[in-house]
Design a protein around this motif. Sequence first.
Motif, mmCIF file in Angstrom:
data_model
loop_
_atom_site.group_PDB
_atom_site.id
_atom_site.type_symbol
_atom_site.label_atom_id
_atom_site.label_comp_id
_atom_site.label_asym_id
_atom_site.label_seq_id
_atom_site.Cartn_x
_atom_site.Cartn_y
_atom_site.Cartn_z
ATOM 1 N N ARG A 182 -24.392 76.149 -46.173
ATOM 2 C CA ARG A 182 -25.196 74.932 -46.288
ATOM 3 C C ARG A 182 -26.669 75.205 -45.972
ATOM 4 O O ARG A 182 -27.564 74.756 -46.682
ATOM 5 C CB ARG A 182 -24.637 73.871 -45.333
ATOM 6 N N ASN A 183 -26.904 75.986 -44.896
ATOM 7 C CA ASN A 183 -28.285 76.320 -44.540
ATOM 8 C C ASN A 183 -28.957 77.154 -45.621
ATOM 9 O O ASN A 183 -30.152 76.986 -45.910
ATOM 10 C CB ASN A 183 -28.312 77.060 -43.210
ATOM 11 N N ASP A 184 -28.186 78.057 -46.218
ATOM 12 C CA ASP A 184 -28.750 78.872 -47.307
ATOM 13 C C ASP A 184 -29.136 77.983 -48.497
ATOM 14 O O ASP A 184 -30.189 78.190 -49.130
ATOM 15 C CB ASP A 184 -27.749 79.932 -47.754
ATOM 16 N N ALA A 185 -28.269 76.993 -48.790
ATOM 17 C CA ALA A 185 -28.603 76.086 -49.889
ATOM 18 C C ALA A 185 -29.862 75.279 -49.582
ATOM 19 O O ALA A 185 -30.759 75.139 -50.432
ATOM 20 C CB ALA A 185 -27.421 75.150 -50.167
ATOM 21 N N PHE A 186 -29.945 74.772 -48.364
ATOM 22 C CA PHE A 186 -31.157 74.054 -47.960
ATOM 23 C C PHE A 186 -32.377 74.958 -47.998
ATOM 24 O O PHE A 186 -33.478 74.542 -48.384
ATOM 25 C CB PHE A 186 -30.983 73.463 -46.558
ATOM 26 N N ASP A 187 -32.209 76.215 -47.552
ATOM 27 C CA ASP A 187 -33.339 77.158 -47.565
ATOM 28 C C ASP A 187 -33.816 77.420 -48.995
ATOM 29 O O ASP A 187 -35.028 77.464 -49.260
ATOM 30 C CB ASP A 187 -32.932 78.469 -46.893
ATOM 31 N N ARG A 188 -32.846 77.618 -49.895
ATOM 32 C CA ARG A 188 -33.237 77.846 -51.298
ATOM 33 C C ARG A 188 -33.948 76.626 -51.864
ATOM 34 O O ARG A 188 -34.960 76.752 -52.587
ATOM 35 C CB ARG A 188 -32.000 78.193 -52.137
ATOM 36 N N GLU A 189 -33.424 75.414 -51.556
ATOM 37 C CA GLU A 189 -34.072 74.209 -52.036
ATOM 38 C C GLU A 189 -35.463 74.062 -51.437
ATOM 39 O O GLU A 189 -36.426 73.677 -52.128
ATOM 40 C CB GLU A 189 -33.208 72.994 -51.658
ATOM 41 N N MET A 190 -35.599 74.397 -50.153
ATOM 42 C CA MET A 190 -36.896 74.290 -49.492
ATOM 43 C C MET A 190 -37.887 75.291 -50.088
ATOM 44 O O MET A 190 -39.066 74.976 -50.307
ATOM 45 C CB MET A 190 -36.727 74.544 -47.989
ATOM 46 N N ILE A 191 -37.419 76.516 -50.350
ATOM 47 C CA ILE A 191 -38.301 77.525 -50.963
ATOM 48 C C ILE A 191 -38.751 77.074 -52.342
ATOM 49 O O ILE A 191 -39.929 77.222 -52.722
ATOM 50 C CB ILE A 191 -37.575 78.878 -51.023
ATOM 51 N N ASN A 192 -37.807 76.489 -53.124
ATOM 52 C CA ASN A 192 -38.161 76.015 -54.458
ATOM 53 C C ASN A 192 -39.191 74.888 -54.384
ATOM 54 O O ASN A 192 -40.182 74.872 -55.133
ATOM 55 C CB ASN A 192 -36.896 75.545 -55.170
ATOM 56 N N ASN A 193 -38.980 73.942 -53.440
ATOM 57 C CA ASN A 193 -39.934 72.845 -53.287
ATOM 58 C C ASN A 193 -41.295 73.340 -52.803
ATOM 59 O O ASN A 193 -42.344 72.851 -53.248
ATOM 60 C CB ASN A 193 -39.381 71.810 -52.307
ATOM 61 N N ASP A 194 -41.280 74.310 -51.893
ATOM 62 C CA ASP A 194 -42.550 74.875 -51.418
ATOM 63 C C ASP A 194 -43.294 75.577 -52.553
ATOM 64 O O ASP A 194 -44.530 75.496 -52.649
ATOM 65 C CB ASP A 194 -42.297 75.854 -50.274
ATOM 66 N N PHE A 195 -42.533 76.272 -53.399
ATOM 67 C CA PHE A 195 -43.168 76.940 -54.535
ATOM 68 C C PHE A 195 -43.808 75.924 -55.483
ATOM 69 O O PHE A 195 -44.943 76.111 -55.960
ATOM 70 C CB PHE A 195 -42.123 77.791 -55.254
ATOM 71 N N LYS A 196 -43.080 74.826 -55.733
ATOM 72 C CA LYS A 196 -43.635 73.782 -56.589
ATOM 73 C C LYS A 196 -44.880 73.163 -55.955
ATOM 74 O O LYS A 196 -45.884 72.899 -56.639
ATOM 75 C CB LYS A 196 -42.591 72.697 -56.842
ATOM 76 N N LYS A 197 -44.808 72.944 -54.635
ATOM 77 C CA LYS A 197 -45.958 72.367 -53.936
ATOM 78 C C LYS A 197 -47.165 73.290 -54.030
ATOM 79 O O LYS A 197 -48.304 72.848 -54.235
ATOM 80 C CB LYS A 197 -45.590 72.115 -52.480
ATOM 81 N N ILE A 198 -46.929 74.589 -53.871
ATOM 82 C CA ILE A 198 -48.037 75.553 -53.953
ATOM 83 C C ILE A 198 -48.665 75.526 -55.351
ATOM 84 O O ILE A 198 -49.896 75.567 -55.501
ATOM 85 C CB ILE A 198 -47.534 76.956 -53.599
ATOM 86 N N LEU A 199 -47.799 75.441 -56.393
ATOM 87 C CA LEU A 199 -48.335 75.392 -57.759
ATOM 88 C C LEU A 199 -49.173 74.125 -57.968
ATOM 89 O O LEU A 199 -50.266 74.181 -58.567
ATOM 90 C CB LEU A 199 -47.186 75.441 -58.767
ATOM 91 N N LEU A 200 -48.672 72.966 -57.471
ATOM 92 C CA LEU A 200 -49.429 71.723 -57.615
ATOM 93 C C LEU A 200 -50.745 71.778 -56.855
ATOM 94 O O LEU A 200 -51.793 71.317 -57.337
ATOM 95 C CB LEU A 200 -48.590 70.540 -57.122
ATOM 96 N N GLU A 201 -50.713 72.355 -55.645
ATOM 97 C CA GLU A 201 -51.944 72.466 -54.866
ATOM 98 C C GLU A 201 -52.946 73.382 -55.545
ATOM 99 O O GLU A 201 -54.153 73.112 -55.565
ATOM 100 C CB GLU A 201 -51.617 72.970 -53.457
#
Length: 377
Positions: free
Chosen positions: A62-81
């Motif tokens: 579960r933590n790995d899934a959350f980590d992957r989702e968090m990394i994906n969201n952070d990557f999207k946030k970095i691209l938007l920024e």
Amino acid sequence: MFLLNLPINIKEQAAIERRRSEEKKRLSRIFNVKYRTIGIDKASLDEQVKERQYMKNLEKQRNDAFDREMINNDFKKILLEQEELFQKRQYAQELNNYRQLYQKPEHAKEWDLNDPNRLKQLTPIRINDNDSRLGPSSGQIFVGEDLQASRRKKLQQEQLKNDFNLQIINKTKKNREEYLANLLYDYKQMELYERSNKFEQIENECHRAIELATRNYNEILAYEARVRAHEQKTRQTEEQLAEIANTAFSDMLTENSKNLLDARSHIIVDRWKGMSQDQLDDIRHQQLIQISECQKIKNNEKCFDETWKQYLNAIAKQGIIIEQQIEEDKRQYNHYLANENKNLAKIQREREDYLNTILYRSAPTAAFYQQFNSTSR
């Protein structure tokens, strides 16, 4: 970005409640003296370990899934920024280009007021501090605003810089003195530790020497006892054999049976005259020989005891001298150690006074101690 609006997972909530119940049961087992003393259920513990490992694996997935989702969201946030930053930079660049082309400062109406070279083109209000154009009411000369103000400020700044450098040098010197003092204290502690180990080693060597001497003395006594027992046994055996031989071949048993024995081979009492004088003299001579041998053995044992007693006295005197030397060394070391402990106690009291009165002014309350020993982990 973190997912804060996730729906409640029923299985996860049930697992949390189950873990809380197991934690309470585990606390009751741990704080139960009788259960902890008698033993525990190995099968239950193994089952708990397997279940805990399974839950740990699920939690990890579960933590790995959350980590992957968090990394994906952070990557999207970095691209938007990055895209937003690029747009801001492009807009700022276009704005600067427009201002440089169509909004130059010299095109403004108030350029004559904002011209940086306007004052350079005018006549200075005063040339020096003694300018004749300046009267009493000119209001151009004030305290601290003379023409030498910049030079005076520069000198003040240099003086301040020198003061700062001097403070830095003093602080560096003080830190080095403290470092050397601490280093000297560490060396002193190492020296005391080495001396303590040396005294302990000397004491152990003395104890080993005394034990070795005692063991050697006991071995010698045991050997002497075995030798005396063997000699006594040999002497008794020889005496018994000699007695048997003397008895078997004596005149008393080899008398003429015709004169001393009857038909039933019994001694005729009225014909028995007893032993002869030669036999009595021989017996007396053998007794005297045995008495002299016993006296000689006693004399030898007495000489050996005296020699051994002198050897024991010498060993005892040597041991007393060694013990006196050890006691003197221990007394000196204890005196030195007492002085060092007094100094250390004084330093410790000063440190405790500093900690209790200056650094730690507030004492911990009962709530601080109640937070310990509340869980089984």
